[in-house]
Design a protein around this motif. Structure first.
Motif, PDB file in Angstrom:
ATOM      1  N   ASP A  85      13.445  17.267   1.395  1.00 56.26           N
ATOM      2  CA  ASP A  85      12.690  16.283   2.180  1.00 56.26           C
ATOM      3  C   ASP A  85      12.844  16.558   3.670  1.00 56.26           C
ATOM      4  O   ASP A  85      11.878  16.470   4.436  1.00 56.26           O
ATOM      5  N   TYR A  86      14.066  16.885   4.078  1.00 53.71           N
ATOM      6  CA  TYR A  86      14.335  17.211   5.480  1.00 53.71           C
ATOM      7  C   TYR A  86      13.527  18.424   5.929  1.00 53.71           C
ATOM      8  O   TYR A  86      12.916  18.416   6.996  1.00 53.71           O
ATOM      9  N   MET A  87      13.500  19.465   5.105  1.00 55.24           N
ATOM     10  CA  MET A  87      12.777  20.686   5.473  1.00 55.24           C
ATOM     11  C   MET A  87      11.268  20.449   5.518  1.00 55.24           C
ATOM     12  O   MET A  87      10.578  21.011   6.377  1.00 55.24           O
ATOM     13  N   LEU A  88      10.741  19.615   4.627  1.00 55.92           N
ATOM     14  CA  LEU A  88       9.311  19.293   4.692  1.00 55.92           C
ATOM     15  C   LEU A  88       8.999  18.502   5.966  1.00 55.92           C
ATOM     16  O   LEU A  88       7.947  18.703   6.578  1.00 55.92           O
ATOM     17  N   ALA A  89       9.923  17.626   6.360  1.00 56.69           N
ATOM     18  CA  ALA A  89       9.739  16.896   7.618  1.00 56.69           C
ATOM     19  C   ALA A  89       9.794  17.865   8.801  1.00 56.69           C
ATOM     20  O   ALA A  89       9.023  17.731   9.763  1.00 56.69           O
ATOM     21  N   GLN A  90      10.688  18.846   8.734  1.00 56.80           N
ATOM     22  CA  GLN A  90      10.778  19.838   9.812  1.00 56.80           C
ATOM     23  C   GLN A  90       9.520  20.712   9.857  1.00 56.80           C
ATOM     24  O   GLN A  90       9.070  21.091  10.938  1.00 56.80           O
ATOM     25  N   LEU A  91       8.952  21.021   8.701  1.00 55.05           N
ATOM     26  CA  LEU A  91       7.703  21.775   8.664  1.00 55.05           C
ATOM     27  C   LEU A  91       6.586  20.974   9.317  1.00 55.05           C
ATOM     28  O   LEU A  91       5.799  21.520  10.094  1.00 55.05           O
ATOM     29  N   THR A  92       6.534  19.689   9.037  1.00 53.72           N
ATOM     30  CA  THR A  92       5.536  18.820   9.672  1.00 53.72           C
ATOM     31  C   THR A  92       5.736  18.801  11.184  1.00 53.72           C
ATOM     32  O   THR A  92       4.773  18.854  11.952  1.00 53.72           O
TER      33      THR A  92
END
Length: 80
Positions: A45-52
């Motif tokens: 979830d953290y990495m998807l937020a960082q991708l965003t």
């Protein structure tokens, strides 16, 4: 009328090609971010937020992997 049909077919083909390339790029960027997260759901979830966030900041394709790697290294749950 033949010119209209040809123009329509060419424009439709170009649009589909563009749409497909955008989708593949999004999928590959998402896969890159998730591969850095491993199996930890919170880190995923953290990495998807960082991708965003990287997309919002308009990080270039060449810099995206390094940018995401720095974000993965800075994950608060990493065991040091």
């Amino acid at each position: 009328m033949e010119y209209f049909i040809i123009a329509f077919a060419v424009i439709s083909g170009l649009y589909f090609h563009w749409w497909l390339m955008v989708r593949i790029r999004r999928w590959s960027n998402r896969d890159l971010a998730l591969s850095m997260a491993g199996e930890d759901q919170a880190k995923r979830d953290y990495m998807l937020a960082q991708l965003t966030e990287a997309q919002r900041l308009k990080v270039g394709r060449r810099e995206l992997e390094a940018w995401l790697q720095r974000a993965a290294d800075a994950y608060p749950g990493n065991s040091a």
